[in-house]
Design an enzyme around this catalytic site. Structure first.
Site, short mmCIF file in Angstrom:
data_model
loop_
_atom_site.label_atom_id
_atom_site.label_comp_id
_atom_site.label_asym_id
_atom_site.label_seq_id
_atom_site.Cartn_x
_atom_site.Cartn_y
_atom_site.Cartn_z
N ARG A 39 0.93 -1.31 -0.15
CA ARG A 39 0.04 -0.01 0.16
C ARG A 39 0.83 1.18 -0.11
NH1 ARG A 39 -5.22 -1.62 4.03
NH2 ARG A 39 -6.32 -2.45 2.34
N LYS A 200 -17.71 -19.95 -0.33
CA LYS A 200 -19.17 -19.73 -0.07
C LYS A 200 -19.83 -18.54 -1.04
CE LYS A 200 -18.66 -20.47 4.85
NZ LYS A 200 -18.83 -19.94 6.17
N GLY A 357 -8.40 -10.39 -1.37
CA GLY A 357 -7.18 -10.90 -0.69
C GLY A 357 -6.61 -12.33 -1.09
#
Length: 402
Positions: A39, A200, A357
């Site tokens: 970042r 999921k 991620g």
């Protein structure tokens, strides 16, 4: 009608101006040491440019989740030291983000200097998007640059409130994120493929529902593909599956058929008894999964089918691995397709945008560098909410003063 354009660093003369820059410096840290500089490195170009143009650059950011005001363990001080190392120039630091001490430090700045202010979340008014607190922040500068796309899904004082008080523009990182996403889901070149994996569907319902109406081919992998297979009557053995989501899976497939989106489900699978290294594995047709086995990756036939479909797609959006990539050999599909995507991107046959991620981690494990794709987002929640079709407060704020 001409599309409204957000303003960037190209639109303002920043020389001698005090420019407030909202960054996301919420970097991972252990024992006072930053463990991932991504970042900071991605934010650096905006700082370089503003500093070289003679702006007085004042950085705002949050860090962690302090609960009761100032918390030394969540100070931005160590991040300032890391910024200095990346930039190769001094970065001042003030132990507050509003008030006389900050104003005094800013008044002492000369053009080109950079100053980092303390964690905005030391004030509860930040997350409350308190108008008074936003006005106090705005009083520090003359221009506002939002370069924190990864925090743009939050309507906080420093990500949204400031834009009500100062001329607002996107920093280079924010600009790059928005332009990359626009090329995949806005003004994309069709056919567009989306690869969506993960464990999921319950956490990606909004994403899947939005994608089927925006892309031409939706490739499903990971645990979520098992739920779709089960919804279609496939016996998936002991595989991870959300049995309470079968109805939603059927609805998504119905919606996809109505809008002309082709859903790719695995035709074969790599299975084993446990998700552990060293397990005996076998490749089976999707309709012949043993009752005591679990699907842990898509099979070679499915990999080949996805690559063949990619041959006709100029645009790819990727979110989520296709298998349990953390454990070999269940990373085979993700790695193979990642390398194929990188090669197609290199030869200008594909515009590829990836994010999330697990996706970033999977690409790294596959040995595919972040610059091997057209764009890899590290924005996490903001990236997903954009893909879900939600309006992000920090992005909407870029248009307030237009």
């Amino acid at each position: 009608m001409k599309k409204k354009r957000f303003q960037t660093l190209d639109d303002y003369d920043v020389f001698r101006k005090v420019v407030l820059v909202r960054a996301d410096l919420n970097v991972p840290m252990q024992n006072g040491v930053i463990t991932d500089m991504t970042r900071i490195e991605r934010f650096a170009p905006t700082l370089y440019e503003l500093s070289s143009k003679g702006a007085k650059v004042v950085i705002l950011s949050h860090f962690g989740r302090p609960k009761n005001g100032r918390d030394e363990s969540q100070s931005l001080g160590p991040v300032g030291n890391a910024l200095e190392g990346v930039l190769g120039q001094p970065v001042g630091f003030v132990v507050d983000c509003i008030g006389p001490t900050v104003l005094h430090a800013i008044s002492d700045m000369t053009p080109g200097q950079i100053l980092l202010l303390e964690n905005t979340r030391f004030y509860p008014e930040e997350e409350q998007n308190d108008p008074t607190f936003a006005a106090q922040l705005a009083a520090l500068g003359q221009l506002y640059v939002n370069d924190a796309f990864s925090a743009a899904h939050r309507a906080h004082a420093s990500t949204e409130g400031l834009a009500h008080h100062l001329p607002t523009m996107a920093g280079r990182l924010m600009q790059a994120e928005l332009e990359a996403l626009e090329k995949t889901l806005g003004e994309a070149q069709h056919p567009v493929m989306a690869i969506c994996g993960g464990s999921k569907i319950s956490t990606k319902l909004a994403l899947l529902n939005n994608l089927v109406s925006r892309v031409d081919i939706l490739v499903l992998g990971g645990g979520m593909a098992n739920t779709f297979l089960a919804a279609n009557g496939v016996n998936i053995g002991r595989s991870l599956c959300e049995h309470d989501m079968l109805g939603q899976a059927r609805e998504i497939q119905k919606r996809a058929k109505e809008v002309g989106c082709q859903i790719y489900l695995p035709g074969d699978a790599v299975v084993a008894e446990k998700l552990e290294a060293g397990q005996k594995v076998q490749t089976v047709p999707i309709n012949a999964i043993p009752a005591d086995q679990m699907v842990l990756d898509i099979g070679p036939g499915s990999i080949k089918a996805i690559m063949k479909a990619l041959d006709d797609c100029p645009t790819l959006l990727w979110n989520g691995p296709l298998g349990a990539f953390e454990v070999s050999p269940f990373d085979t599909a993700t790695t193979s397709i990642a390398k194929n995507v990188a090669e197609r991107t290199k030869t200008k046959k594909l515009l590829s945008v990836a994010g999330g991620g697990d996706t970033v981690a999977a690409l790294a494990k596959a040995g595919v560098a972040k610059n091997a794709l057209t764009y890899v987002s590290t924005a996490g929640g903001a990236f997903l909410e954009w893909l879900e079709g939600k309006e992000l407060p920090g992005v909407a704020a870029l248009f307030l003063n237009r």
